[in-house]
Design an enzyme around this catalytic site. Sequence first.
Site, PDB file in Angstrom:
ATOM      1  N   SER A  93      -5.533 -11.110 -64.906  1.00 39.53           N
ATOM      2  CA  SER A  93      -6.546 -11.311 -65.930  1.00 39.53           C
ATOM      3  C   SER A  93      -7.751 -10.389 -65.814  1.00 39.53           C
ATOM      4  CB  SER A  93      -7.028 -12.765 -65.910  1.00 39.53           C
ATOM      5  OG  SER A  93      -7.592 -13.096 -64.652  1.00 39.53           O
ATOM      6  N   HIS A 146      -1.558 -14.519 -69.830  1.00 32.38           N
ATOM      7  CA  HIS A 146      -1.982 -13.350 -70.605  1.00 32.38           C
ATOM      8  C   HIS A 146      -0.795 -12.511 -71.096  1.00 32.38           C
ATOM      9  CE1 HIS A 146      -6.229 -14.016 -69.641  1.00 32.38           C
ATOM     10  NE2 HIS A 146      -5.784 -14.418 -68.469  1.00 32.38           N
ATOM     11  N   LYS A 148      -4.789 -18.838 -75.670  1.00 32.39           N
ATOM     12  CA  LYS A 148      -5.100 -17.401 -75.661  1.00 32.39           C
ATOM     13  C   LYS A 148      -4.394 -16.758 -76.847  1.00 32.39           C
ATOM     14  CE  LYS A 148      -6.182 -17.224 -70.751  1.00 32.39           C
ATOM     15  NZ  LYS A 148      -6.084 -18.675 -70.447  1.00 32.39           N
TER      16      LYS A 148
END
Length: 394
Positions: free
Chosen positions: A185, A213, A244
Amino acid sequence: MAEAIDPLDEIHAGLAELDAAGLRRRRRVVTTPCSPDTRLADREQPVTAFCSNDYLGLAAEPALAEAVHRGTERWGVGSGASHLVSGHYAAHEALEARLAAFTGMEDALYFCTGYMANIGVMPALVGRGDAIFADRVNHASLVDGALLSRAELIRYPHCDLAALAARLAASDAPRKLIVTDSVFSMDGDIAPLAELLALAEAHQAWLLVDDAHGFGVLGPQGRGALAHFGLTSPRLILMGTLGKAVGVSGAFVAGQHDVIEWLISKSRSYIFTTGSPPLLADALLTAVDLIEQGDARRAHLAALIARLKNGLRLARWQLLPSDTPIQPVVIGDNHETLAVSRALDAEGLWVPAIRPPTVPKGAARLRITLSAAHSFEQVDRLVETLNRLEATQA
């Protein structure tokens, strides 16, 4: 006998130390929906935000807002209880089945947050006398999950396969678990998952992949990092977040059916918390459809990443190698990094300064995150401003 310490005085002194080191955290109040075009309570003019993890631009997607509205009409607001009492609804069941099929896994389990998923999975799989092998720059939730398990935590240097192999070979722990982010990240690089899986299989270990991610961005139709590398194995356990790239909230763990059944009975962060509102599960079903149909969004995002990388001409600062939406610019000094972040903010560009302990000491950085909702013009303005600021800050 030690002299008693006034805890409030200690807090005051600690805050002063954080200020002196440039490490105090402060929140900013956003007054508009999640979008590159953002308004903040502390300034009159809007800013262009390069700091959210909304990689596909779905957080304010009208289709998701409509799905939430429909879900609210059907389910109301709350779930009323934990999943194991009366808080598991048909929407949750449908979402878990959809996520399992989408990721190519046998089954999936929906958690309220990614943090809760990570701190719930590891203690359910390993405990005292066992060993967890963790990349040194793993997310804090993976570190905390490992500590909660009470297994021996053995860290290996970032993406160092030889070091990991040596540590695995030297361990006589009866149960072994390798844990890694898929996309790291703060660095934006991708873990060597195929090689990690080979080591897991060679040493009869689990491999837990935190795809926070990667899910929605990597792989065919955004199916995630495991699909990106074409990996399947009964030793794989996948954690993906849903706040996300997916644009809503929550997380899931996917794997073999019996593994998920075990987690339902043994994962404390799943058992002992109120279930997420079913209206969100309804919205997430729509979000997974949008991700599956989102090749155009991912293509635009890839073009933005290439445009930023090709446009930056940095001499002192370092753009880390990354092909993901996370594009970190390492500056080093905490105070200089804060100053550059403020200078960008003064020009209407919101790029956060990331400092220790989130990153190593001396590696403070700007964490640029790109979204499919950004335009080429917005990225060009960021590139021009960064190039100019580095030259003038020297």
